[in-house]
Motif scaffolding. Sequence first.
Motif, PDB file in Angstrom:
ATOM      1  N   PHE A 259       0.880   2.637  14.979  1.00  0.00           N
ATOM      2  CA  PHE A 259      -0.314   2.260  14.223  1.00  0.00           C
ATOM      3  C   PHE A 259      -1.435   3.292  14.376  1.00  0.00           C
ATOM      4  O   PHE A 259      -2.066   3.685  13.396  1.00  0.00           O
ATOM      5  CB  PHE A 259      -0.819   0.890  14.681  1.00  0.00           C
ATOM      6  CG  PHE A 259      -2.189   0.555  14.168  1.00  0.00           C
ATOM      7  CD1 PHE A 259      -2.396   0.212  12.842  1.00  0.00           C
ATOM      8  CD2 PHE A 259      -3.297   0.609  15.015  1.00  0.00           C
ATOM      9  CE1 PHE A 259      -3.666  -0.081  12.369  1.00  0.00           C
ATOM     10  CE2 PHE A 259      -4.564   0.321  14.551  1.00  0.00           C
ATOM     11  CZ  PHE A 259      -4.753  -0.022  13.223  1.00  0.00           C
ATOM     12  N   VAL A 260      -1.673   3.733  15.613  1.00  0.00           N
ATOM     13  CA  VAL A 260      -2.736   4.706  15.861  1.00  0.00           C
ATOM     14  C   VAL A 260      -2.434   6.015  15.145  1.00  0.00           C
ATOM     15  O   VAL A 260      -3.338   6.667  14.608  1.00  0.00           O
ATOM     16  CB  VAL A 260      -2.925   4.940  17.373  1.00  0.00           C
ATOM     17  CG1 VAL A 260      -3.918   6.080  17.620  1.00  0.00           C
ATOM     18  CG2 VAL A 260      -3.430   3.678  18.040  1.00  0.00           C
ATOM     19  N   SER A 261      -1.161   6.388  15.099  1.00  0.00           N
ATOM     20  CA  SER A 261      -0.777   7.604  14.387  1.00  0.00           C
ATOM     21  C   SER A 261      -1.090   7.479  12.895  1.00  0.00           C
ATOM     22  O   SER A 261      -1.653   8.398  12.280  1.00  0.00           O
ATOM     23  CB  SER A 261       0.714   7.868  14.590  1.00  0.00           C
ATOM     24  OG  SER A 261       1.130   9.000  13.852  1.00  0.00           O
ATOM     25  N   LYS A 262      -0.741   6.331  12.314  1.00  0.00           N
ATOM     26  CA  LYS A 262      -1.025   6.108  10.892  1.00  0.00           C
ATOM     27  C   LYS A 262      -2.529   6.025  10.646  1.00  0.00           C
ATOM     28  O   LYS A 262      -3.030   6.525   9.629  1.00  0.00           O
ATOM     29  CB  LYS A 262      -0.346   4.829  10.416  1.00  0.00           C
ATOM     30  CG  LYS A 262       1.171   4.929  10.377  1.00  0.00           C
ATOM     31  CD  LYS A 262       1.807   3.621   9.931  1.00  0.00           C
ATOM     32  CE  LYS A 262       3.318   3.750   9.888  1.00  0.00           C
ATOM     33  NZ  LYS A 262       3.981   2.465   9.498  1.00  0.00           N
ATOM     34  N   LEU A 263      -3.251   5.385  11.576  1.00  0.00           N
ATOM     35  CA  LEU A 263      -4.706   5.280  11.446  1.00  0.00           C
ATOM     36  C   LEU A 263      -5.343   6.660  11.475  1.00  0.00           C
ATOM     37  O   LEU A 263      -6.249   6.964  10.688  1.00  0.00           O
ATOM     38  CB  LEU A 263      -5.263   4.424  12.577  1.00  0.00           C
ATOM     39  CG  LEU A 263      -6.791   4.274  12.646  1.00  0.00           C
ATOM     40  CD1 LEU A 263      -7.307   3.585  11.390  1.00  0.00           C
ATOM     41  CD2 LEU A 263      -7.196   3.488  13.887  1.00  0.00           C
ATOM     42  N   SER A 264      -4.868   7.508  12.372  1.00  0.00           N
ATOM     43  CA  SER A 264      -5.397   8.866  12.474  1.00  0.00           C
ATOM     44  C   SER A 264      -5.158   9.636  11.185  1.00  0.00           C
ATOM     45  O   SER A 264      -6.049  10.346  10.690  1.00  0.00           O
ATOM     46  CB  SER A 264      -4.741   9.584  13.659  1.00  0.00           C
ATOM     47  OG  SER A 264      -5.252  10.888  13.802  1.00  0.00           O
ATOM     48  N   ASP A 265      -3.966   9.483  10.624  1.00  0.00           N
ATOM     49  CA  ASP A 265      -3.654  10.164   9.355  1.00  0.00           C
ATOM     50  C   ASP A 265      -4.546   9.642   8.234  1.00  0.00           C
ATOM     51  O   ASP A 265      -5.010  10.408   7.385  1.00  0.00           O
ATOM     52  CB  ASP A 265      -2.187   9.952   8.984  1.00  0.00           C
ATOM     53  CG  ASP A 265      -1.243  10.691   9.917  1.00  0.00           C
ATOM     54  OD1 ASP A 265      -1.717  11.610  10.621  1.00  0.00           O
ATOM     55  OD2 ASP A 265      -0.048  10.354   9.942  1.00  0.00           O
ATOM     56  N   SER A 266      -4.788   8.338   8.231  1.00  0.00           N
ATOM     57  CA  SER A 266      -5.632   7.736   7.198  1.00  0.00           C
ATOM     58  C   SER A 266      -7.068   8.260   7.280  1.00  0.00           C
ATOM     59  O   SER A 266      -7.694   8.567   6.263  1.00  0.00           O
ATOM     60  CB  SER A 266      -5.627   6.208   7.344  1.00  0.00           C
ATOM     61  OG  SER A 266      -6.478   5.601   6.390  1.00  0.00           O
TER      62      SER A 266
END
Length: 316
Positions: A259-266
């Motif tokens: 989730f944090v990885s996707k949040l960072s990309d977002s």
Amino acid sequence: MSSVNTNASAMTALQTLAATNKNLSTTQGRIATGMRVAEASDNAAYWSIATTMRSDNKANSVVQDALGLGAAKVDTAYAGMKSAIEVVDKIKEKVLLAKATDSATERAKIQSEITTYQAQLKDNIAGASYAGSNLLQNGTAATDPTKLSVITSYNRGTGNAVTTGTIDVAFANTRLINSDPAAAAANKGMLDKNGAQSGTSILDIDVSDVTGVTGYVATDVGASFDKLLTDIESALSSMSTGAAELGASKARIDMQKDFVSKLSDSIDRGVGQLVDADMNKESTRLQALQVQQQLGIQALSIANSNTQSIMSLFRG
């Protein structure tokens, strides 16, 4: 009216050329940096938002690192717990085998194997350490932590108040051994605490001499073995629960890491939409401005040549 003091056409051409050069410089800067808003002077609001979000993303990067470290610690503990369960299973088999024989000599031989397994348990548990953390064994200091806390999120709220989320793994649910020999009974681990039935810990089982088992009766030695087996089953049950908690914690850490990885990309995409330059538009604008610059130079040249034509009026 023609004047040699004031060349209005040249002034207009010069102003136009200066404006074109300024726009050309801006466009070239955007192409060179790839950013539409590189400084606060470009767009103060967008620059401020982007700077804050970049700062948050740096924090998210640290959170990802912390999650990776936490996952490694939990993985190591799970591997140690799984190995310990296998060894305790072998001890259970040997205790059952000892009950099945009446020979003191055979029980002594079986005990030598159990002693080896007990030493193996201690080695495995002591080795299940990662980056200074061992979830299976307590330290001896009174200030030792009681849980592993893995940072899972960085949250900035109203007024820049910061809170962090954590996944906690209580050592009480995974502790197998307390390395402090003077530790109170309540602080002992699953393997070194005295069993409720036998009054003997897994690490102290001695099938060659069960006289120390609680309620030992010389005419019913088998009952003492049953008590040992009951306590072993209780320990295995507790260890299975501890392994399940470690597994659940690892699964949650992995999900949070994703989730944090996707949040960072977002966040990166959102910042890009605010401050990144559209290279297709900028390249088209660059070509147009270069043409305007050439025309401006030509217009200025024409405007300057108009004053020179006045000299022909004074020629005889």
